[in-house]
Design a protein around this motif. Sequence first.
Motif, PDB file in Angstrom:
ATOM      1  N   ALA A  20       0.879  -1.219  -0.111  1.00 57.27           N
ATOM      2  CA  ALA A  20       0.064   0.032   0.144  1.00 57.27           C
ATOM      3  C   ALA A  20       0.675   1.398   0.015  1.00 57.27           C
ATOM      4  N   LEU A  21       2.283   1.164   0.326  1.00 60.04           N
ATOM      5  CA  LEU A  21       3.214   2.186   0.353  1.00 60.04           C
ATOM      6  C   LEU A  21       3.858   2.462  -0.993  1.00 60.04           C
ATOM      7  N   VAL A  22       4.167   1.332  -1.631  1.00 64.22           N
ATOM      8  CA  VAL A  22       4.654   1.720  -2.900  1.00 64.22           C
ATOM      9  C   VAL A  22       3.531   1.250  -4.128  1.00 64.22           C
ATOM     10  N   ALA A  23       2.947   2.620  -4.201  1.00 58.00           N
ATOM     11  CA  ALA A  23       1.591   2.535  -4.859  1.00 58.00           C
ATOM     12  C   ALA A  23       1.446   3.956  -5.527  1.00 58.00           C
ATOM     13  N   PRO A  24       0.913   3.871  -6.792  1.00 64.59           N
ATOM     14  CA  PRO A  24       0.253   2.851  -7.574  1.00 64.59           C
ATOM     15  C   PRO A  24       1.693   2.071  -8.193  1.00 64.59           C
ATOM     16  N   ARG A  25       1.374   0.782  -8.561  1.00 60.82           N
ATOM     17  CA  ARG A  25       2.125   0.065  -9.398  1.00 60.82           C
ATOM     18  C   ARG A  25       1.565  -0.318 -10.694  1.00 60.82           C
ATOM     19  N   PRO A  26       2.147  -0.035 -11.888  1.00 62.04           N
ATOM     20  CA  PRO A  26       1.431  -0.596 -13.081  1.00 62.04           C
ATOM     21  C   PRO A  26       1.341  -2.039 -13.380  1.00 62.04           C
ATOM     22  N   ILE A  27       0.218  -2.375 -13.885  1.00 60.91           N
ATOM     23  CA  ILE A  27      -0.011  -3.808 -14.092  1.00 60.91           C
ATOM     24  C   ILE A  27       0.388  -4.262 -15.287  1.00 60.91           C
ATOM     25  N   GLY A  28       1.457  -5.330 -15.444  1.00 64.10           N
ATOM     26  CA  GLY A  28       1.995  -5.870 -16.636  1.00 64.10           C
ATOM     27  C   GLY A  28       0.739  -7.236 -16.811  1.00 64.10           C
ATOM     28  N   TRP A  29       0.039  -7.132 -17.928  1.00 67.44           N
ATOM     29  CA  TRP A  29      -0.599  -8.113 -18.171  1.00 67.44           C
ATOM     30  C   TRP A  29      -0.244  -9.137 -19.090  1.00 67.44           C
ATOM     31  N   ILE A  30       0.635 -10.194 -18.865  1.00 70.30           N
ATOM     32  CA  ILE A  30       1.577 -11.050 -19.425  1.00 70.30           C
ATOM     33  C   ILE A  30       0.761 -11.942 -20.369  1.00 70.30           C
ATOM     34  N   SER A  31       1.054 -11.994 -21.811  1.00 72.57           N
ATOM     35  CA  SER A  31       0.523 -13.249 -22.443  1.00 72.57           C
ATOM     36  C   SER A  31       1.855 -14.013 -22.835  1.00 72.57           C
ATOM     37  N   THR A  32       1.567 -15.247 -22.744  1.00 69.19           N
ATOM     38  CA  THR A  32       2.729 -16.226 -23.373  1.00 69.19           C
ATOM     39  C   THR A  32       2.101 -17.493 -24.012  1.00 69.19           C
ATOM     40  N   LEU A  33       3.016 -18.259 -24.291  1.00 68.86           N
ATOM     41  CA  LEU A  33       2.413 -19.556 -24.913  1.00 68.86           C
ATOM     42  C   LEU A  33       2.742 -20.722 -24.293  1.00 68.86           C
ATOM     43  N   ASN A  34       2.001 -21.608 -23.748  1.00 71.84           N
ATOM     44  CA  ASN A  34       2.573 -22.898 -23.012  1.00 71.84           C
ATOM     45  C   ASN A  34       3.056 -23.889 -24.036  1.00 71.84           C
ATOM     46  N   SER A  35       3.677 -25.016 -23.449  1.00 73.93           N
ATOM     47  CA  SER A  35       4.366 -26.085 -24.310  1.00 73.93           C
ATOM     48  C   SER A  35       3.561 -26.623 -25.403  1.00 73.93           C
ATOM     49  N   SER A  36       2.085 -26.501 -25.063  1.00 74.45           N
ATOM     50  CA  SER A  36       1.081 -26.901 -26.192  1.00 74.45           C
ATOM     51  C   SER A  36       0.466 -26.002 -27.274  1.00 74.45           C
ATOM     52  N   GLY A  37       1.380 -24.940 -26.985  1.00 75.06           N
ATOM     53  CA  GLY A  37       0.738 -23.899 -28.132  1.00 75.06           C
ATOM     54  C   GLY A  37      -0.223 -23.109 -27.435  1.00 75.06           C
ATOM     55  N   GLY A  38      -0.749 -23.407 -26.178  1.00 66.75           N
ATOM     56  CA  GLY A  38      -2.039 -22.470 -25.575  1.00 66.75           C
ATOM     57  C   GLY A  38      -1.607 -21.187 -25.030  1.00 66.75           C
ATOM     58  N   VAL A  39      -2.609 -20.269 -24.955  1.00 63.49           N
ATOM     59  CA  VAL A  39      -2.406 -19.060 -24.585  1.00 63.49           C
ATOM     60  C   VAL A  39      -2.482 -18.794 -23.109  1.00 63.49           C
ATOM     61  N   ASN A  40      -1.625 -18.333 -22.435  1.00 65.80           N
ATOM     62  CA  ASN A  40      -1.673 -18.169 -20.906  1.00 65.80           C
ATOM     63  C   ASN A  40      -1.519 -16.597 -20.862  1.00 65.80           C
ATOM     64  N   LEU A  41      -2.453 -16.095 -19.777  1.00 62.94           N
ATOM     65  CA  LEU A  41      -2.556 -14.696 -19.716  1.00 62.94           C
ATOM     66  C   LEU A  41      -2.705 -14.644 -18.131  1.00 62.94           C
ATOM     67  N   ALA A  42      -1.863 -13.677 -17.325  1.00 63.80           N
ATOM     68  CA  ALA A  42      -1.809 -13.245 -16.128  1.00 63.80           C
ATOM     69  C   ALA A  42      -1.455 -11.973 -15.638  1.00 63.80           C
ATOM     70  N   PRO A  43      -1.842 -11.400 -14.883  1.00 70.34           N
ATOM     71  CA  PRO A  43      -1.366 -10.020 -14.242  1.00 70.34           C
ATOM     72  C   PRO A  43      -0.344  -9.893 -13.194  1.00 70.34           C
ATOM     73  N   TYR A  44       0.761  -8.997 -13.386  1.00 68.69           N
ATOM     74  CA  TYR A  44       1.681  -8.927 -12.438  1.00 68.69           C
ATOM     75  C   TYR A  44       2.026  -7.416 -12.234  1.00 68.69           C
ATOM     76  N   SER A  45       1.768  -7.041 -10.785  1.00 67.99           N
ATOM     77  CA  SER A  45       1.961  -5.698 -10.491  1.00 67.99           C
ATOM     78  C   SER A  45       3.147  -5.617 -10.007  1.00 67.99           C
ATOM     79  N   PHE A  46       3.987  -6.354  -9.963  1.00 63.55           N
ATOM     80  CA  PHE A  46       5.463  -6.086  -9.540  1.00 63.55           C
ATOM     81  C   PHE A  46       5.860  -6.225 -11.181  1.00 63.55           C
ATOM     82  N   PHE A  47       5.681  -4.914 -11.737  1.00 62.49           N
ATOM     83  CA  PHE A  47       5.922  -4.764 -13.170  1.00 62.49           C
ATOM     84  C   PHE A  47       6.604  -3.472 -13.412  1.00 62.49           C
TER      85      PHE A  47
END
Length: 205
Positions: A20-47
Amino acid sequence: MFYKAGQHKEAGFSHDPFKALVAPRPIGWISTLNSSGGVNLAPYSFFNAVASSPPIVFFAPNGKPRQGGVKDSQANAERTGEFVVNLATWDLREEMNQTSAALPSSEAEPEHAGLEMSPSNLVEPPRVKRSPVSLECRYLQTLELPSGSEVTDNFVVFGEVVGLHIADDLVDSKGMVDITKAKPIARLGYMDYAVIEAVFSMQRP
Ligand SMILES: Cc1cc2nc3c(=O)[nH]c(=O)nc-3n(C[C@H](O)[C@H](O)[C@H](O)COP(=O)(O)O)c2cc1C
């Protein structure tokens, strides 16, 4: 008041106030491909961005995933050498949050959140179609930071931005981006977020 890191309870805090003190933090919403070629998507605010020439960003996976190993975004970025950062906005806040769910590997986050993806230009992982800004990144390196704990891993994953998508309506007639039009959201502490709707300018001395 003052307290030593790790002793917030003794200082009278029910929750650790650090984020709450190191704020605001931008959100990196990360898309990647998994080993089967499927799409993975997840938010990271340590970004954040850490360099501009060339442009370099990082996201920091921490905690231990339930299944062990490292978080999927990190594993995928390291294996494929690519990831995409999508801007999380006010309009996409619910969908962004949905993609933080720990899903079985058979279930893709974009489908779970009802999100359509668009192809990227220079990398394989696709971008979030409705996101007004996407940064195509080539993986650079991972740093492992000390955690001092059996239950926490702390990694930092760096990538060089090699391609940038910007929605046309964010760019004004002078060739400047008006980011308030995108209404980016940022992470605060606890369950709180901020939305960027106003800016002010200052000239450097
Ligand atoms: C707004 C928001 C920010 C988050 N930031 C982080 C973060 O900086 N680091 C992290 O490890 N997890 C973070 N999480 C949790 C991850 O999104 C979650 O663990 C996700 O399941 C990781 O997905 P992955 O294994 O597909 O990479 C955040 C969640 C939300 C909703």
